[in-house]
Design an enzyme around this catalytic site. Structure first.
Site, mmCIF file in Angstrom:
data_model
loop_
_atom_site.group_PDB
_atom_site.id
_atom_site.type_symbol
_atom_site.label_atom_id
_atom_site.label_comp_id
_atom_site.label_asym_id
_atom_site.label_seq_id
_atom_site.Cartn_x
_atom_site.Cartn_y
_atom_site.Cartn_z
ATOM 1 N N SER A 24 0.825 -1.212 0.000
ATOM 2 C CA SER A 24 0.000 0.000 0.000
ATOM 3 C C SER A 24 0.857 1.259 0.000
ATOM 4 O O SER A 24 0.617 2.192 -0.773
ATOM 5 C CB SER A 24 -0.926 0.006 1.220
ATOM 6 N N SER A 146 -11.297 2.876 -0.486
ATOM 7 C CA SER A 146 -10.445 4.036 -0.221
ATOM 8 C C SER A 146 -9.472 4.281 -1.375
ATOM 9 O O SER A 146 -8.927 5.377 -1.504
ATOM 10 C CB SER A 146 -9.660 3.834 1.073
ATOM 11 N N SER A 173 -13.078 3.788 5.254
ATOM 12 C CA SER A 173 -11.669 3.363 5.143
ATOM 13 C C SER A 173 -10.721 4.479 5.558
ATOM 14 O O SER A 173 -9.775 4.810 4.846
ATOM 15 C CB SER A 173 -11.360 2.911 3.711
ATOM 16 N N ASP A 292 -8.563 -6.239 4.693
ATOM 17 C CA ASP A 292 -7.616 -7.197 4.116
ATOM 18 C C ASP A 292 -7.167 -8.273 5.102
ATOM 19 O O ASP A 292 -6.559 -9.267 4.696
ATOM 20 C CB ASP A 292 -6.382 -6.470 3.566
ATOM 21 N N ARG A 323 -14.289 -12.512 -1.791
ATOM 22 C CA ARG A 323 -13.599 -13.170 -0.686
ATOM 23 C C ARG A 323 -14.542 -13.793 0.342
ATOM 24 O O ARG A 323 -14.201 -14.792 0.970
ATOM 25 C CB ARG A 323 -12.642 -12.179 0.001
ATOM 26 N N ARG A 366 -4.327 -13.589 -0.975
ATOM 27 C CA ARG A 366 -4.677 -13.669 0.453
ATOM 28 C C ARG A 366 -5.390 -14.976 0.809
ATOM 29 O O ARG A 366 -5.334 -15.420 1.948
ATOM 30 C CB ARG A 366 -5.497 -12.452 0.875
ATOM 31 N N LYS A 390 1.893 -11.918 -5.827
ATOM 32 C CA LYS A 390 1.191 -10.636 -5.991
ATOM 33 C C LYS A 390 1.593 -9.651 -4.905
ATOM 34 O O LYS A 390 1.752 -8.459 -5.159
ATOM 35 C CB LYS A 390 -0.317 -10.859 -5.976
#
Length: 409
Positions: A24, A146, A173, A292, A323, A366, A390
Site C-alpha cells: 500500500s 479508499s 476506510s 484485508d 472473498r 490472500r 502478488k
C-alpha cells in the site's frame, strides 16, 4: 504449482523474518515519485503489484496491462488522466474487467478528464487521454474503496488548483486515507481532512528526500495467525515495523491480543509472543478499516476452534475474488459451520478440522496465505500457490523457515 503443507516438528515456534515493504505504501510513494522525480525510495515492496505499478508509471502511450493489481488500476487511472501528453488504454486480467471503476472515472470526468470505456460501461479496459485539469471540486460516495479516494488525493498536488473532495455519507476506510495524506505531509504538501471534506493544495516541486517504506502489516497477519496457533512460549520476530504505523492493518496487534498473542516493539521490529490461550469463545470485530485481514482472522478462529462474527466487510465482494463466498466454500471443506452476507461473516466453533483438504485460491494471494497457518493443525494443500507473488513473493520460503513442511507438487 500446488504445495502440500505439513506440520512442523514442534509447534513451539522461534524465528526471525524480514518482511518486504508495504504494498500500500509502496504504490502510493511510487506514484508520488512519478510526480516528483527527486524523491528516493527505500524498502520498496518486491511484490508483483508494486512492479506492475512501477512499469505502468513509466509508460507514455499504448496498452498498460496491470494484470490482477487493483490498486494499480485505480491509481493509474487518476495518474494518466491528469498527465498531459499521455495516451493509454488501461486494462488487466479477466477478473479486473469485472471490477467496477465507474465511480472514479465519473469523478475524474467531472474534473474535466477525458476517459472512455473500451468494452463495458463502468469497467476496464478504459481509454485515457491525459489533460491539464483545472477544476478542483468533486464529490465521491464515502463508503467506496479508499483506493478511489487516494487515487484522487495522490494526483491532486500536480493539478493547477489542487483538489477539494467532498465525501458523501459515512466514511469506511479512514486509515488508508490518512496514510495517503500523511505521505503528502511528509513531502511538504498542504492538506486538510475535516469532517467529510478533504483538501490538497497544489505543489510544483518538493525537496530532495528519501522515503522509507514500512514493512507490510497485511503480510504480518499470517505470522500473527501462526503465533496464535502455536504453543505458549513461541516467539516470532518481524522487521521492519513502526509503533506509529500509517497502515490500518496494524490493528492486528490489538485483534490478536484476544488470541493470546502480545506484540512487543523493539527498535525497528516487532516480536509476537504467544503468552496464553484465548480467553474468549467468540471474537466480534468490525473490520471496516482493515478488511484485508478478514480472511486471516477467520482462519485463525477456525484453527483455534473459536467462533467469530466479523462485520464491515462490504468491500471484500469486489476484491481479487468475492472473498466472502470464497471463505464460505473453502472453510466449509475443512469442516467449518459458516455463513456470510454481503458484508458479514459468522463462524461457529469447529469440533474438528479435516485433513488433506485442497484449498482453491481463486487468483487471490490472500486466500493462499490466510489458509497456510492451518499447517500447524493439520496437513493441507494449497492450489495455485504461486499466486502469493502478488504481494509476498518470499512467503513459502518464510513458511519453511518457521519449520512448516512446504512440498511442491
Amino acid at each position: 504449482m500446488k504445495v502440500h503443507l505439513t506440520p512442523p516438528e514442534s509447534n513451539h515456534i522461534l524465528a526471525n523474518i524480514k518482511v518486504t515493504g508495504s504494498k500500500s505504501e509502496s504504490n502510493r510513494i511510487l506514484l508520488l515519485q512519478a510526480l516528483y522525480s527527486n524523491i528516493k525510495i527505500e524498502n520498496v515492496s518486491n511484490s508483483d503489484d508494486a512492479q506492475v505499478m512501477a512499469k505502468g508509471l513509466a509508460m507514455v502511450d499504448g496498452v498498460v496491462d496491470i494484470h490482477h493489481a487493483g490498486t494499480a488500476m485505480r491509481f493509474l487511472t487518476a495518474y494518466f488522466a491528469t498527465q498531459e501528453g499521455k495516451d493509454v488504454v488501461l486494462t488487466g486480467s479477466q477478473r479486473m474487467t469485472e471490477r467496477p471503476i465507474k465511480v472514479l472515472v465519473a469523478a475524474l470526468k467531472e474534473l474535466g478528464a477525458e476517459i472512455s470505456y473500451v468494452k463495458n460501461e463502468g469497467y476496464p479496459p478504459i481509454k485515457i487521454t491525459g489533460k491539464k485539469i483545472t477544476k478542483n471540486k468533486v464529490s465521491l460516495p464515502a463508503n467506496i474503496s479508499s483506493q478511489y479516494i487516494s487515487a484522487l488525493l495522490l494526483t491532486a498536488p500536480s493539478l493547477e488548483n489542487g483538489i477539494a473532495l467532498e465525501l458523501i455519507g459515512k466514511i469506511t476506510s479512514v486509515p488508508y486515507i490518512k496514510m495517503t495524506l500523511a505521505l503528502l505531509t511528509q513531502l511538504g504538501i498542504e492538506n486538510s481532512f475535516e469532517g467529510n471534506s478533504i483538501k490538497v493544495s497544489p505543489k510544483k516541486a518538493v525537496e530532495n528526500q528519501t522515503l522509507i517504506v514500512e514493512s507490510d502489516w497485511s503480510s504480518a497477519s499470517y505470522f500473527y495467525s501462526i503465533a496464535a496457533l502455536s504453543e505458549i512460549g513461541s516467539k516470532i520476530g518481524l522487521s521492519s515495523y513502526k509503533h506509529d504505523s500509517l497502515q490500518g492493518d496494524s490493528v492486528l496487534a490489538e485483534v490478536y491480543k484476544e488470541f493470546g498473542v502480545d506484540t512487543v516493539f523493539i527498535n525497528n521490529k516487532i516480536e509476537l509472543h504467544k503468552v496464553k490461550e484465548p480467553q474468549i469463545k467468540t471474537l466480534e470485530w468490525d473490520l471496516a478499516n482493515a478488511p484485508d485481514i478478514a480472511q486471516t482472522i477467520a482462519v485463525t478462529c477456525f484453527g483455534l476452534q473459536m467462533s467469530c462474527h466479523l462485520t464491515g466487510l462490504h468491500t471484500l465482494k469486489i476484491k481479487e475474488t468475492d472473498r466472502l463466498e470464497a471463505l464460505d466454500v473453502e472453510l466449509s471443506k475443512l469442516g467449518a459451520s459458516i455463513s456470510v452476507t454481503d458484508k458479514t461473516l459468522t463462524l461457529n466453533a469447529a469440533t474438528s478440522i479435516n485433513a488433506d483438504v485442497a484449498i482453491a485460491t481463486y487468483n487471490d494471494h490472500r486466500m493462499a496465505m490466510a489458509f497456510a497457518p492451518l499447517a500447524l493443525k493439520t496437513t493441507i494443500y494449497i492450489n495455485d500457490a504461486e499466486v502469493v507473488s502478488k504481494s509476498f513473493p518470499d512467503f513459502w520460503t518464510d513458511m519453511a523457515t518457521l519449520g512448516i513442511g512446504v512440498h511442491e507438487q
